[in-house]
Design an enzyme around this catalytic site. Structure first.
Site, PDB file in Angstrom:
ATOM      1  N   ARG A 101       0.855  -1.187   0.000  1.00  0.00           N
ATOM      2  CA  ARG A 101       0.000   0.000   0.000  1.00  0.00           C
ATOM      3  C   ARG A 101       0.892   1.239   0.000  1.00  0.00           C
ATOM      4  NH1 ARG A 101      -3.198   0.079   5.115  1.00  0.00           N
ATOM      5  NH2 ARG A 101      -4.311   1.798   4.113  1.00  0.00           N
TER       6      ARG A 101
ATOM      7  N   ASP B 253      -3.852  -8.177   9.435  1.00  0.00           N
ATOM      8  CA  ASP B 253      -4.816  -7.857   8.384  1.00  0.00           C
ATOM      9  C   ASP B 253      -5.071  -9.013   7.425  1.00  0.00           C
ATOM     10  OD1 ASP B 253      -5.119  -5.267   9.335  1.00  0.00           O
ATOM     11  OD2 ASP B 253      -3.574  -4.437   8.022  1.00  0.00           O
TER      12      ASP B 253
END
Length: 294
Positions: A8, A76
């Site tokens: 990300r 996550d």
């Protein structure tokens, strides 16, 4: 070896990925950082994140061959991983605890004034804060670490509770007022750990990444995630677990709470290293029987 590392684009994600890239470059590899936009990056402000929202796009890029390696916050990763992918390494773990940060600094969970607003995006954190201080007001507060710190500083809330590891990794650890004791707020399973993910068929690359794997961290993360699986929950469930490995001994603190602060349970389990997964399974099943986990 040339390695394309998918990540990300947030400040925290880039810091985490650069830490892995430095390790690989030190081994003589040519590493390119590839930024990937995930559903978690484009969701509306203060919408509730779904399981896997921050990793799915990167996992798909791995499967399509657009990148060779991905670095994720281990907490996550969905409990059911993509069959074509594998976590090749868990490097050293950062501080797994949750942290309280106030606007003015110098505060603690016990010293917050009655009626103070506490921002969090986590049912687990909300539940344990309410269990400890029923007189505080929880305010939904989403966003990456930078965003939540900015919203705190802008006066949207009086304090936030956030993973200490993320704050430390972006170099803002000095802002933390209190690192919360796991007996008060058991951390999310795998919090503070990084997962280095690759394609299961890339044997040569997996051999390179294996040099960066820490077996004690892997066992701790696997055991903590087993607790969550055994409760029937997802990574958004109000369940905490933190395992500690010392030679042949295994210790784990496990906790659950309803998001309204009721039915809190926190217990400590221990045993031999070889029994870690069985202990974790039993602890998760026991927690699910005692707490509704809603």
């Amino acid at each position: 070896m040339r390695i394309r590392l998918g990540t990300r684009g947030s400040r925290l994600a880039l810091a985490q990925s650069e830490s892995v890239a430095r390790r690989l470059r030190a081994g003589g590899h040519d590493v390119e950082i590839v930024r990937i936009v995930t559903a978690g990056d484009t969701r509306p402000v203060d919408s509730v994140p779904g399981e896997g929202m921050f990793v799915a796009a990167i996992a798909q890029a791995l499967l399509r061959g657009e990148v060779d390696v991905a670095v994720h916050s281990a907490k996550d990763i969905p409990l059911e991983e993509e069959p074509g992918l594998v976590v090749a390494a868990y490097p050293e773990r950062a501080d797994p605890r949750d942290a309280l940060i106030t606007r003015g600094g110098g505060g603690s969970l016990t010293s917050l004034a009655p009626g103070s607003t506490v921002g969090t995006d986590s049912p687990r954190r909300a539940g344990f804060v309410r269990a400890a201080r029923k007189d505080l007001r929880i305010v939904p507060l989403h966003g990456n670490v930078d965003t939540r710190l900015r919203r705190l500083d802008a006066g949207e809330v009086d304090a936030i509770v956030i993973a200490a590891a993320g704050v430390d990794r972006i170099g803002d650890g000095q802002r933390i007022d209190e690192r919360l004791d796991p007996s008060v707020m058991p951390p999310a399973p795998a919090q503070g750990a990084l997962s280095i993910q690759a394609r299961r068929v890339d044997a040569e690359l997996l051999a390179v990444l294996a040099w960066h794997d820490h077996p004690d961290v892997r066992l701790a993360v696997d055991a903590e995630r087993r607790v969550l699986t055994a409760t029937g929950g997802t990574c958004r469930a109000p369940v905490g677990a933190l395992a500690t490995i010392a030679d042949d001994r295994f210790t784990m603190i496990v906790g659950g709470v309803n998001s309204d602060g009721t039915d809190m349970r926190v217990e400590t389990f221990g045993g031999r290293r070889a029994d870690a997964m069985a202990v974790a399974e039993a602890a998760g099943r026991n927690l699910a029987r005692e707490v509704m986990l809603r």
